[in-house]
Design a protein around this motif. Structure first.
Motif, PDB file in Angstrom:
ATOM      1  N   GLU A 156     -41.072 -62.779 -52.258  1.00 48.27           N
ATOM      2  CA  GLU A 156     -42.263 -63.191 -51.939  1.00 48.27           C
ATOM      3  C   GLU A 156     -43.089 -62.363 -50.901  1.00 48.27           C
ATOM      4  O   GLU A 156     -44.051 -62.387 -50.857  1.00 48.27           O
ATOM      5  CB  GLU A 156     -42.248 -64.529 -51.431  1.00 48.27           C
ATOM      6  N   LEU A 157     -41.999 -61.435 -50.206  1.00 52.73           N
ATOM      7  CA  LEU A 157     -42.783 -60.528 -49.384  1.00 52.73           C
ATOM      8  C   LEU A 157     -43.065 -59.246 -49.798  1.00 52.73           C
ATOM      9  O   LEU A 157     -43.634 -58.278 -49.132  1.00 52.73           O
ATOM     10  CB  LEU A 157     -41.654 -60.203 -48.058  1.00 52.73           C
ATOM     11  N   PHE A 158     -42.918 -59.128 -51.091  1.00 48.65           N
ATOM     12  CA  PHE A 158     -43.097 -57.681 -51.828  1.00 48.65           C
ATOM     13  C   PHE A 158     -44.443 -58.065 -52.598  1.00 48.65           C
ATOM     14  O   PHE A 158     -44.701 -59.292 -53.085  1.00 48.65           O
ATOM     15  CB  PHE A 158     -41.905 -57.462 -52.750  1.00 48.65           C
ATOM     16  N   SER A 159     -45.236 -57.139 -52.926  1.00 47.82           N
ATOM     17  CA  SER A 159     -46.208 -56.936 -54.100  1.00 47.82           C
ATOM     18  C   SER A 159     -45.631 -56.357 -55.402  1.00 47.82           C
ATOM     19  O   SER A 159     -44.991 -55.101 -55.209  1.00 47.82           O
ATOM     20  CB  SER A 159     -47.373 -56.413 -53.564  1.00 47.82           C
ATOM     21  N   PHE A 160     -45.925 -56.932 -56.510  1.00 54.29           N
ATOM     22  CA  PHE A 160     -45.184 -56.342 -57.681  1.00 54.29           C
ATOM     23  C   PHE A 160     -46.380 -55.915 -58.655  1.00 54.29           C
ATOM     24  O   PHE A 160     -47.409 -56.646 -58.861  1.00 54.29           O
ATOM     25  CB  PHE A 160     -44.306 -57.317 -58.353  1.00 54.29           C
ATOM     26  N   ARG A 161     -46.061 -54.770 -59.259  1.00 55.26           N
ATOM     27  CA  ARG A 161     -47.122 -54.482 -60.259  1.00 55.26           C
ATOM     28  C   ARG A 161     -46.262 -53.846 -61.607  1.00 55.26           C
ATOM     29  O   ARG A 161     -45.346 -53.124 -61.162  1.00 55.26           O
ATOM     30  CB  ARG A 161     -48.147 -53.277 -59.686  1.00 55.26           C
ATOM     31  N   ASN A 162     -46.750 -54.241 -62.749  1.00 51.82           N
ATOM     32  CA  ASN A 162     -46.262 -53.564 -63.868  1.00 51.82           C
ATOM     33  C   ASN A 162     -47.201 -52.355 -64.432  1.00 51.82           C
ATOM     34  O   ASN A 162     -48.393 -52.715 -64.467  1.00 51.82           O
ATOM     35  CB  ASN A 162     -46.188 -54.724 -65.008  1.00 51.82           C
ATOM     36  N   LEU A 163     -46.774 -51.344 -64.751  1.00 53.46           N
ATOM     37  CA  LEU A 163     -47.251 -50.151 -65.213  1.00 53.46           C
ATOM     38  C   LEU A 163     -46.726 -49.432 -66.494  1.00 53.46           C
ATOM     39  O   LEU A 163     -45.518 -49.402 -66.462  1.00 53.46           O
ATOM     40  CB  LEU A 163     -47.467 -48.824 -63.912  1.00 53.46           C
ATOM     41  N   SER A 164     -47.665 -48.614 -66.912  1.00 55.49           N
ATOM     42  CA  SER A 164     -47.067 -47.969 -68.056  1.00 55.49           C
ATOM     43  C   SER A 164     -47.419 -46.455 -67.811  1.00 55.49           C
ATOM     44  O   SER A 164     -48.639 -46.151 -67.573  1.00 55.49           O
ATOM     45  CB  SER A 164     -47.612 -48.444 -69.336  1.00 55.49           C
ATOM     46  N   LEU A 165     -46.742 -45.704 -67.812  1.00 54.74           N
ATOM     47  CA  LEU A 165     -46.678 -44.216 -67.443  1.00 54.74           C
ATOM     48  C   LEU A 165     -46.642 -43.349 -68.893  1.00 54.74           C
ATOM     49  O   LEU A 165     -45.433 -43.891 -69.456  1.00 54.74           O
ATOM     50  CB  LEU A 165     -46.262 -43.589 -66.418  1.00 54.74           C
ATOM     51  N   SER A 172     -54.164 -51.654 -56.477  1.00 60.18           N
ATOM     52  CA  SER A 172     -53.663 -52.486 -55.093  1.00 60.18           C
ATOM     53  C   SER A 172     -55.061 -52.801 -54.367  1.00 60.18           C
ATOM     54  O   SER A 172     -55.656 -52.120 -54.139  1.00 60.18           O
ATOM     55  CB  SER A 172     -52.731 -51.929 -54.403  1.00 60.18           C
ATOM     56  N   PRO A 173     -55.064 -54.087 -53.977  1.00 61.40           N
ATOM     57  CA  PRO A 173     -56.045 -54.578 -53.106  1.00 61.40           C
ATOM     58  C   PRO A 173     -55.799 -54.144 -51.433  1.00 61.40           C
ATOM     59  O   PRO A 173     -56.711 -54.112 -50.842  1.00 61.40           O
ATOM     60  CB  PRO A 173     -56.052 -55.916 -53.278  1.00 61.40           C
ATOM     61  N   ILE A 174     -54.654 -53.721 -51.287  1.00 61.69           N
ATOM     62  CA  ILE A 174     -54.290 -53.232 -50.100  1.00 61.69           C
ATOM     63  C   ILE A 174     -54.206 -51.758 -49.950  1.00 61.69           C
ATOM     64  O   ILE A 174     -53.905 -51.115 -50.884  1.00 61.69           O
ATOM     65  CB  ILE A 174     -53.143 -53.889 -49.405  1.00 61.69           C
ATOM     66  N   ASP A 175     -54.018 -51.237 -48.728  1.00 64.75           N
ATOM     67  CA  ASP A 175     -54.206 -49.876 -48.636  1.00 64.75           C
ATOM     68  C   ASP A 175     -52.377 -49.295 -48.828  1.00 64.75           C
ATOM     69  O   ASP A 175     -51.615 -49.782 -48.219  1.00 64.75           O
ATOM     70  CB  ASP A 175     -54.454 -49.444 -47.016  1.00 64.75           C
ATOM     71  N   ILE A 176     -52.367 -48.522 -49.647  1.00 68.50           N
ATOM     72  CA  ILE A 176     -51.001 -48.187 -50.450  1.00 68.50           C
ATOM     73  C   ILE A 176     -50.323 -47.291 -49.324  1.00 68.50           C
ATOM     74  O   ILE A 176     -48.968 -47.330 -49.295  1.00 68.50           O
ATOM     75  CB  ILE A 176     -50.941 -47.576 -51.767  1.00 68.50           C
ATOM     76  N   SER A 177     -50.880 -46.609 -48.527  1.00 70.92           N
ATOM     77  CA  SER A 177     -50.236 -45.684 -47.412  1.00 70.92           C
ATOM     78  C   SER A 177     -49.406 -46.517 -46.534  1.00 70.92           C
ATOM     79  O   SER A 177     -48.566 -46.057 -46.114  1.00 70.92           O
ATOM     80  CB  SER A 177     -51.190 -44.939 -47.000  1.00 70.92           C
ATOM     81  N   GLY A 178     -49.753 -47.707 -46.385  1.00 71.03           N
ATOM     82  CA  GLY A 178     -49.158 -48.536 -45.384  1.00 71.03           C
ATOM     83  C   GLY A 178     -47.901 -49.355 -46.154  1.00 71.03           C
ATOM     84  O   GLY A 178     -47.334 -50.452 -45.458  1.00 71.03           O
ATOM     85  N   GLN A 179     -47.690 -49.158 -47.560  1.00 71.14           N
ATOM     86  CA  GLN A 179     -46.578 -49.632 -48.052  1.00 71.14           C
ATOM     87  C   GLN A 179     -45.361 -48.719 -48.403  1.00 71.14           C
ATOM     88  O   GLN A 179     -45.576 -47.564 -48.752  1.00 71.14           O
ATOM     89  CB  GLN A 179     -47.205 -50.365 -49.451  1.00 71.14           C
ATOM     90  N   LEU A 180     -44.331 -49.181 -48.643  1.00 77.13           N
ATOM     91  CA  LEU A 180     -43.106 -48.582 -48.988  1.00 77.13           C
ATOM     92  C   LEU A 180     -43.051 -49.010 -50.570  1.00 77.13           C
ATOM     93  O   LEU A 180     -42.941 -50.201 -50.809  1.00 77.13           O
ATOM     94  CB  LEU A 180     -41.749 -49.084 -48.388  1.00 77.13           C
ATOM     95  N   VAL A 181     -42.870 -48.072 -51.432  1.00 77.76           N
ATOM     96  CA  VAL A 181     -42.831 -48.267 -52.657  1.00 77.76           C
ATOM     97  C   VAL A 181     -41.834 -47.852 -53.487  1.00 77.76           C
ATOM     98  O   VAL A 181     -41.062 -46.882 -53.191  1.00 77.76           O
ATOM     99  CB  VAL A 181     -44.125 -47.497 -53.455  1.00 77.76           C
ATOM    100  N   ASP A 182     -41.122 -48.607 -54.344  1.00 79.97           N
ATOM    101  CA  ASP A 182     -39.958 -48.337 -55.370  1.00 79.97           C
ATOM    102  C   ASP A 182     -40.134 -48.834 -56.480  1.00 79.97           C
ATOM    103  O   ASP A 182     -41.198 -49.713 -56.708  1.00 79.97           O
ATOM    104  CB  ASP A 182     -38.705 -48.999 -54.712  1.00 79.97           C
TER     105      ASP A 182
END
Length: 176
Positions: free
Chosen positions: A18-27, A47-57
């Motif tokens: 619940e602390l993560f934000s998840f997105r499905n993408l097709s590349l 994303s509605p939030i600034d992505i630079s403040g997020q760790l992404v995997d």
């Protein structure tokens, strides 16, 4: 650490999904290095939030030579940094940081069932892990109420929200 007598060995921590934000993408490509480079730019648009403040995997949900479907996970760098500082102050330096429930879904998927839904219940949240063809295709956390003992209530509202999430994903045919 002090109370358990733990002195050395591997250390894994997990944070609630619940602390993560998840997105499905097709590349339009399958190279993982290229996906890692492009992903922050793709997520910035979604994303509605600034992505630079997020760790992404990310996890690969489906891969073909000309297209890769991924599940991206984002966690606040500030949140993670604060918790890592607290752990390190207690002498704990984790080797790996994960998402609660994810390793269970991966383990079940690697065994036998081709398609399934795993629901990981917490006290105020439940996380849905949708697995199709032994690959995690969707991760979503849903709020739920708790009983007097702090256990999740599985009521008609929760069931409705889970069904709506599954229908919106269009991954499984729920009419069967």
């Amino acid at each position: 650490k002090r109370d358990t007598g733990f002195t050395s060995g591997p250390c894994l921590i997990t944070f609630g999904a619940e602390l993560f934000s998840f997105r499905n993408l097709s590349l339009p490509f399958s190279d993982k290095k290229k996906i890692s480079q492009v992903l922050p730019f793709e997520l910035a648009e979604l994303s509605p939030i600034d992505i630079s403040g997020q760790l992404v995997d990310f996890l690969v949900a489906k891969s073909e030579p000309q297209e890769t479907e991924i599940v991206a996970a984002m966690l606040s760098r500030e949140y993670l940094g604060e918790h890592l500082r607290q752990l390190q102050a207690g002498g704990i330096d984790p080797d790996t940081i994960g998402i609660s429930g994810l390793s269970t879904a991966v383990k079940i998927a690697s065994d036998e069932p081709q398609n399934f839904l795993l629901i990981d219940f917490g006290s105020n949240w439940a996380t849905l892990f949708v697995v199709i063809d032994q690959k995690i295709c969707l991760i979503r956390s849903l709020a739920c109420t708790s009983d007097n003992f702090g256990q999740a209530n599985i009521d008609s509202t929760f069931i409705l929200h889970a069904q709506q999430t599954m229908l919106a994903s269009q991954l499984l045919d729920l009419r069967r």
